[in-house]
Write an enzyme that holds these catalytic residues in place. Structure first.
Site, PDB file in Angstrom:
ATOM      1  N   ASP A  33       0.851  -1.189   0.000  1.00  0.00           N
ATOM      2  CA  ASP A  33       0.000   0.000   0.000  1.00  0.00           C
ATOM      3  C   ASP A  33       0.890   1.243   0.000  1.00  0.00           C
ATOM      4  OD1 ASP A  33      -3.257   0.224   1.011  1.00  0.00           O
ATOM      5  OD2 ASP A  33      -2.067   2.068   0.935  1.00  0.00           O
ATOM      6  N   ARG A  38      -1.172   2.745   7.182  1.00  0.00           N
ATOM      7  CA  ARG A  38      -1.956   1.496   7.079  1.00  0.00           C
ATOM      8  C   ARG A  38      -1.054   0.276   7.208  1.00  0.00           C
ATOM      9  NH1 ARG A  38      -7.469   1.082   3.665  1.00  0.00           N
ATOM     10  NH2 ARG A  38      -8.676   1.867   5.422  1.00  0.00           N
ATOM     11  N   PRO A  89     -13.348   5.433  -6.077  1.00  0.00           N
ATOM     12  CA  PRO A  89     -14.399   6.312  -5.537  1.00  0.00           C
ATOM     13  C   PRO A  89     -15.308   6.881  -6.637  1.00  0.00           C
ATOM     14  CG  PRO A  89     -12.205   7.333  -5.356  1.00  0.00           C
ATOM     15  CD  PRO A  89     -12.018   6.037  -6.043  1.00  0.00           C
ATOM     16  N   THR A 128     -14.037  -3.002  -7.231  1.00  0.00           N
ATOM     17  CA  THR A 128     -15.273  -2.937  -8.024  1.00  0.00           C
ATOM     18  C   THR A 128     -15.085  -1.862  -9.087  1.00  0.00           C
ATOM     19  OG1 THR A 128     -16.510  -3.567  -6.067  1.00  0.00           O
ATOM     20  CG2 THR A 128     -17.767  -2.597  -7.891  1.00  0.00           C
ATOM     21  N   GLU A 157     -15.138  -8.984  -5.412  1.00  0.00           N
ATOM     22  CA  GLU A 157     -15.266  -9.472  -4.040  1.00  0.00           C
ATOM     23  C   GLU A 157     -16.684  -9.221  -3.537  1.00  0.00           C
ATOM     24  OE1 GLU A 157     -13.203 -11.380  -2.205  1.00  0.00           O
ATOM     25  OE2 GLU A 157     -15.091 -11.396  -1.118  1.00  0.00           O
ATOM     26  N   GLU A 161     -18.875  -6.301   5.213  1.00  0.00           N
ATOM     27  CA  GLU A 161     -18.132  -5.961   6.420  1.00  0.00           C
ATOM     28  C   GLU A 161     -18.887  -6.445   7.659  1.00  0.00           C
ATOM     29  OE1 GLU A 161     -16.753  -1.871   6.353  1.00  0.00           O
ATOM     30  OE2 GLU A 161     -16.264  -2.124   4.237  1.00  0.00           O
ATOM     31  N   CYS A 272     -20.121   0.779  -0.510  1.00  0.00           N
ATOM     32  CA  CYS A 272     -20.359   0.161  -1.824  1.00  0.00           C
ATOM     33  C   CYS A 272     -21.692   0.479  -2.484  1.00  0.00           C
ATOM     34  CB  CYS A 272     -20.226  -1.346  -1.696  1.00  0.00           C
ATOM     35  SG  CYS A 272     -18.582  -1.846  -1.184  1.00  0.00           S
ATOM     36  N   PHE A 334     -21.785   2.205   9.872  1.00  0.00           N
ATOM     37  CA  PHE A 334     -22.886   1.988   8.911  1.00  0.00           C
ATOM     38  C   PHE A 334     -23.650   0.695   9.167  1.00  0.00           C
ATOM     39  CE2 PHE A 334     -21.883  -1.224   5.642  1.00  0.00           C
ATOM     40  CZ  PHE A 334     -20.537  -1.479   5.881  1.00  0.00           C
TER      41      PHE A 334
HETATM   42  N1  LIG Z   1     -15.253  -2.541   1.597  1.00  0.00           N
HETATM   43  C1  LIG Z   1     -15.920  -3.571   1.117  1.00  0.00           C
HETATM   44  O1  LIG Z   1     -16.638  -4.222   1.848  1.00  0.00           O
HETATM   45  C2  LIG Z   1     -15.795  -3.963  -0.330  1.00  0.00           C
HETATM   46  C3  LIG Z   1     -16.307  -5.199  -0.736  1.00  0.00           C
HETATM   47  C4  LIG Z   1     -16.178  -5.563  -2.072  1.00  0.00           C
HETATM   48  C5  LIG Z   1     -15.530  -4.729  -2.967  1.00  0.00           C
HETATM   49  N2  LIG Z   1     -15.025  -3.545  -2.553  1.00  0.00           N
HETATM   50  C6  LIG Z   1     -14.275  -2.739  -3.528  1.00  0.00           C
HETATM   51  O2  LIG Z   1     -12.876  -2.989  -3.310  1.00  0.00           O
HETATM   52  C7  LIG Z   1     -12.105  -1.806  -3.577  1.00  0.00           C
HETATM   53  C8  LIG Z   1     -11.304  -1.440  -2.344  1.00  0.00           C
HETATM   54  O3  LIG Z   1     -12.202  -1.181  -1.301  1.00  0.00           O
HETATM   55  P1  LIG Z   1     -11.717  -1.067   0.197  1.00  0.00           P
HETATM   56  O4  LIG Z   1     -12.948  -0.960   1.023  1.00  0.00           O
HETATM   57  O5  LIG Z   1     -10.723  -2.117   0.500  1.00  0.00           O
HETATM   58  O6  LIG Z   1     -10.984   0.365   0.137  1.00  0.00           O
HETATM   59  P2  LIG Z   1      -9.917   0.942   1.165  1.00  0.00           P
HETATM   60  O7  LIG Z   1      -9.924   2.411   1.016  1.00  0.00           O
HETATM   61  O8  LIG Z   1     -10.133   0.348   2.514  1.00  0.00           O
HETATM   62  O9  LIG Z   1      -8.508   0.365   0.628  1.00  0.00           O
HETATM   63  C9  LIG Z   1      -7.910   0.734  -0.563  1.00  0.00           C
HETATM   64  C10 LIG Z   1      -6.410   0.884  -0.319  1.00  0.00           C
HETATM   65  O10 LIG Z   1      -5.758   1.085  -1.572  1.00  0.00           O
HETATM   66  C11 LIG Z   1      -4.619   1.921  -1.346  1.00  0.00           C
HETATM   67  N3  LIG Z   1      -4.168   2.457  -2.623  1.00  0.00           N
HETATM   68  C12 LIG Z   1      -4.796   3.337  -3.444  1.00  0.00           C
HETATM   69  N4  LIG Z   1      -4.057   3.556  -4.550  1.00  0.00           N
HETATM   70  C13 LIG Z   1      -2.946   2.786  -4.433  1.00  0.00           C
HETATM   71  C14 LIG Z   1      -1.802   2.566  -5.265  1.00  0.00           C
HETATM   72  N5  LIG Z   1      -1.709   3.167  -6.455  1.00  0.00           N
HETATM   73  N6  LIG Z   1      -0.834   1.735  -4.831  1.00  0.00           N
HETATM   74  C15 LIG Z   1      -0.943   1.110  -3.618  1.00  0.00           C
HETATM   75  N7  LIG Z   1      -2.003   1.277  -2.800  1.00  0.00           N
HETATM   76  C16 LIG Z   1      -2.992   2.090  -3.202  1.00  0.00           C
HETATM   77  C17 LIG Z   1      -5.145   2.959  -0.366  1.00  0.00           C
HETATM   78  O11 LIG Z   1      -4.105   3.609   0.333  1.00  0.00           O
HETATM   79  C18 LIG Z   1      -6.049   2.095   0.542  1.00  0.00           C
HETATM   80  O12 LIG Z   1      -5.367   1.649   1.704  1.00  0.00           O
HETATM   81  C19 LIG Z   1     -13.112  -0.747  -4.019  1.00  0.00           C
HETATM   82  O13 LIG Z   1     -13.194  -0.788  -5.417  1.00  0.00           O
HETATM   83  C20 LIG Z   1     -14.417  -1.246  -3.418  1.00  0.00           C
HETATM   84  O14 LIG Z   1     -15.532  -0.798  -4.148  1.00  0.00           O
HETATM   85  C21 LIG Z   1     -15.130  -3.147  -1.252  1.00  0.00           C
HETATM   86  O1  LIG Z   2     -31.957  -5.865   5.493  1.00  0.00           O
HETATM   87  C1  LIG Z   2     -31.054  -5.023   5.513  1.00  0.00           C
HETATM   88  C2  LIG Z   2     -29.707  -5.344   5.235  1.00  0.00           C
HETATM   89  C3  LIG Z   2     -28.751  -4.339   5.265  1.00  0.00           C
HETATM   90  N1  LIG Z   2     -29.106  -3.056   5.559  1.00  0.00           N
HETATM   91  C4  LIG Z   2     -28.080  -1.984   5.546  1.00  0.00           C
HETATM   92  O2  LIG Z   2     -27.423  -2.014   4.278  1.00  0.00           O
HETATM   93  C5  LIG Z   2     -26.086  -1.557   4.411  1.00  0.00           C
HETATM   94  C6  LIG Z   2     -25.107  -2.519   3.761  1.00  0.00           C
HETATM   95  O3  LIG Z   2     -25.063  -3.710   4.503  1.00  0.00           O
HETATM   96  P1  LIG Z   2     -24.269  -5.003   4.025  1.00  0.00           P
HETATM   97  O4  LIG Z   2     -24.612  -5.296   2.627  1.00  0.00           O
HETATM   98  O5  LIG Z   2     -24.518  -6.063   5.009  1.00  0.00           O
HETATM   99  O6  LIG Z   2     -22.742  -4.557   4.175  1.00  0.00           O
HETATM  100  P2  LIG Z   2     -21.609  -4.148   3.111  1.00  0.00           P
HETATM  101  O7  LIG Z   2     -20.308  -4.382   3.776  1.00  0.00           O
HETATM  102  O8  LIG Z   2     -21.897  -2.804   2.553  1.00  0.00           O
HETATM  103  O9  LIG Z   2     -21.714  -5.245   1.943  1.00  0.00           O
HETATM  104  C7  LIG Z   2     -22.306  -4.980   0.678  1.00  0.00           C
HETATM  105  O10 LIG Z   2     -21.382  -4.317  -0.168  1.00  0.00           O
HETATM  106  C8  LIG Z   2     -20.150  -5.051  -0.372  1.00  0.00           C
HETATM  107  C9  LIG Z   2     -19.232  -4.154  -1.182  1.00  0.00           C
HETATM  108  O11 LIG Z   2     -19.468  -4.210  -2.540  1.00  0.00           O
HETATM  109  C10 LIG Z   2     -20.480  -6.371  -1.063  1.00  0.00           C
HETATM  110  O12 LIG Z   2     -19.280  -7.096  -1.284  1.00  0.00           O
HETATM  111  C11 LIG Z   2     -21.448  -7.175  -0.194  1.00  0.00           C
HETATM  112  O13 LIG Z   2     -21.805  -8.369  -0.861  1.00  0.00           O
HETATM  113  C12 LIG Z   2     -22.686  -6.327   0.069  1.00  0.00           C
HETATM  114  O14 LIG Z   2     -23.565  -7.013   0.965  1.00  0.00           O
HETATM  115  C13 LIG Z   2     -25.857  -1.355   5.912  1.00  0.00           C
HETATM  116  O15 LIG Z   2     -26.023   0.012   6.230  1.00  0.00           O
HETATM  117  C14 LIG Z   2     -26.955  -2.192   6.551  1.00  0.00           C
HETATM  118  O16 LIG Z   2     -27.323  -1.726   7.829  1.00  0.00           O
HETATM  119  C15 LIG Z   2     -30.428  -2.734   5.838  1.00  0.00           C
HETATM  120  O17 LIG Z   2     -30.761  -1.573   6.089  1.00  0.00           O
HETATM  121  N2  LIG Z   2     -31.370  -3.731   5.814  1.00  0.00           N
END
Ligand SMILES: NC(=O)c1ccc[n+]([C@@H]2O[C@H](COP(=O)([O-])OP(=O)(O)OC[C@H]3O[C@@H](n4cnc5c(N)ncnc54)[C@H](O)[C@@H]3O)[C@@H](O)[C@H]2O)c1
Ligand SMILES: O=c1ccn([C@@H]2O[C@H](COP(=O)(O)OP(=O)(O)O[C@H]3O[C@H](CO)[C@@H](O)[C@H](O)[C@H]3O)[C@@H](O)[C@H]2O)c(=O)[nH]1
Length: 480
Positions: A33, A38, A89, A128, A157, A161, A272, A334
């Site tokens: 990173d 971090r 973003p 994503t 993915e 969370e 997301c 959240f």
């Molecule tokens: N948070 C989730 O639950 C979730 C789930 C599925 C998919 N995603 C997707 O995954 C991606 C990452 O999400 P996240 O929640 O892990 O974000 P995050 O902000 O927690 O982590 C991203 C990391 O990438 C680093 N970064 C950015 N540019 C970089 C570079 N050029 N070289 C090295 N490091 C770099 C940042 O410093 C940061 O620590 C997004 O596209 C998001 O939409 C997130």
């Molecule tokens: O019946 C429900 C279920 C969820 N939520 C809300 O919806 C939001 C998202 O919840 P959740 O989907 O459980 O968490 P995320 O970590 O945002 O996960 C979603 O977003 C991720 C990032 O893309 C995906 O990978 C996951 O599959 C998808 O569930 C939160 O504010 C929850 O409180 C509600 O209000 N009602």
């Protein structure tokens, strides 16, 4: 030994790589990173994110076959498989601002891979991204290839969370998209081989690149749509005397609909759903499909409406003014079991209450004071950039105090707003809370977790989303 490097040590990169390292002892995994803080945290006792079970699995592999490093270039150069899990973003400026995905971080990672690579690589999209991003990445890599063969795979993915480790250990499916060429198919098989260490083969789906990229956006849109659907029903329930929990239960019993993700709430949050739907809307518009774009836009509009409706209930119930009144905010994350506040509905609710000149006392067991202050002073979408690139000193928001004791938050308050469904809020000593509050004392439950009957017996005026209204609230002016 196969070497994996993951660019981006965030909520996705950290946990997914920790699980791969744990399940595949024969693979070396390095997470890199650009954020020094971090990486320092990943290498310390205090991990940068709170996720149940994460600490344990990091400790099992860290220093053996799992490493965290700021030496991005060296580790990328040495890797066979590179996961890219950087921020994507919503754009805040220029073409597509407020909707399109900002691929700045993605592109800079791709260009860096092209610069430092000296051997063939499989590059995996973990972030994503808009559908067709793989094509753009292919172009950046092939125009700078120096004879190196790059195969791009889409492996979105689906972890949520709060349950990330559970989701990664036992995923509903792993999705891998690749080119339909022999090299593309070979790359798919290589990545499939990694997951096959612990995921049953029938749960590993392989598709073409565009289907994999689009499926991620589609899955989030469908999930968010269910919440907006039930939240829209919650407004009608309040108007008619129906109970949204009973309606959800009855509707969800239909096996074609299913019972999950039908909990009415103050609105969905998280990094997301909104971002990915805005992205989808933009892609539809760019492809000349305004009707489809408008359809999905509505999911976000209903979510915004739900947050507004909640604030309106608070203000109108309290004689149409909260000016100078202390309001306790219970929960800022959240959802429960995470310290993540990205797009949490609490931000919008708190900002609206502050605009109405309320005084807020906020309690959340996992969110830091600094984070809450940042969230309440940052502009929309600014949060989704690497921490060290976010606005520096946001300053403190006056009229907000952040406390570590829930009873302290509620002392002398006129009202309590429950904005996160933390389990501990179900078992609070509500009599004690009531005794120390101003009267009339209100509870606005944005997560439907309190025992309404019990609280009314204590003397609270209670509002629960989508539930038959308290006579007090029924008599107040209609909600916009
Ligand atoms: N948070 C989730 O639950 C979730 C789930 C599925 C998919 N995603 C997707 O995954 C991606 C990452 O999400 P996240 O929640 O892990 O974000 P995050 O902000 O927690 O982590 C991203 C990391 O990438 C680093 N970064 C950015 N540019 C970089 C570079 N050029 N070289 C090295 N490091 C770099 C940042 O410093 C940061 O620590 C997004 O596209 C998001 O939409 C997130
Ligand atoms: O019946 C429900 C279920 C969820 N939520 C809300 O919806 C939001 C998202 O919840 P959740 O989907 O459980 O968490 P995320 O970590 O945002 O996960 C979603 O977003 C991720 C990032 O893309 C995906 O990978 C996951 O599959 C998808 O569930 C939160 O504010 C929850 O409180 C509600 O209000 N009602």
């Amino acid at each position: 030994m196969v070497k994996i490097c993951c660019i981006g040590a965030g909520y996705v990169g950290g946990p997914t790589m920790a699980v791969i390292a744990l399940k595949c002892p024969s693979i070396q995994v390095v997470v890199v990173d650009i954020s020094v803080s971090r990486i320092t945290a990943w290498n310390s006792e205090q991990l940068p994110i709170y996720e149940p079970g994460l600490e344990d699995i990091v400790k099992q592999s860290r220093g053996k076959n799992l490493f965290f490093s700021t030496d991005v270039e060296k580790n990328v150069a040495e890797a066979d498989i590179i996961f890219v899990s950087v921020n994507t973003p919503t754009k805040t400026q220029g073409l597509g601002a407020g909707r399109a995905a900002d691929l700045t971080y993605w592109e800079s990672a791709a260009r860096m891979i092209a610069d430092v690579s000296t051997s063939n690589k499989i590059v995996v999209e973990k972030s994503t991204v808009p559908v067709k991003t793989a094509e753009a990445i292919e172009k950046i890599l092939s125009f700078n290839s120096k004879g190196i063969n790059y195969q791009i795979l889409s492996n979105p993915e689906f972890l949520a969370e709060g349950t990330a480790i559970q989701d990664l250990f036992n995923p509903d499916r792993v999705l891998i998209g690749g080119r339909e060429t022999p090299d593309g198919q070979k790359a798919i098989q290589t990545l499939k081989g990694v997951y096959a260490h612990w995921v049953p083969e029938d749960r590993i789906i392989t598709t073409n690149l565009w289907s994999a990229e689009l499926s991620k956006l589609a899955a989030n849109a469908f999930l968010a749509q269910r919440i907006s659907s039930v939240n829209a029903m919650s407004a009608l329930c309040e108007a008619t005397g129906a109970d949204v929990s009973q309606v959800s239960h009855a509707v969800g019993k239909d096996t074609r609909i299913g019972s999950k993700f039908l909990n009415a709430s103050v609105g969905f949050g998280g990094s997301c759903f909104q971002k990915d739907i805005l992205n989808l809307v933009y892609i539809c518009e760019c492809n000349g499909l305004p009707e489809v774009a408008n359809y999905w836009k509505q999911v976000i509009k209903v979510n915004d409406y739900q947050k507004k409706r909640f604030v309106n209930r608070v203000v109108s119930s309290m004689f149409n003014t909260v000016s100078g009144k202390k309001i306790a905010i219970l929960g800022f994350a959240f959802k429960k079991d995470t310290g993540d506040t990205r797009e949490t509905p609490a931000i919008d609710v708190c900002k609206e209450l502050l605009r109405d000149r309320a005084r807020l006392s906020i309690y959340d067991p996992q969110v830091t004071v600094d984070q809450i202050q940042r969230d309440l002073s940052m502009d929309k979408f600014d949060w989704d950039h690497p921490v060290h690139l976010q606005p520096m000193s946001p300053g403190t928001v006056k009229k907000v105090s952040i406390v570590w004791d829930v009873y302290e938050a509620a002392r002398d308050a006129h009202a309590i707003c429950i904005l996160t469904e933390w389990d501990e809020f179900k078992t609070l000593d509500y009599q004690r809370i009531f005794d120390n509050m101003q009267k009339p004392a209100f509870v606005f439950d944005g997560r439907n977790i309190v025992n309404v009957k019990k609280l009314r017996e204590i003397g609270f005026i209670v509002y629960s989303i989508g539930k038959p209204l308290d006579p007090w609230i029924k008599d107040m002016p209609a909600v916009a």
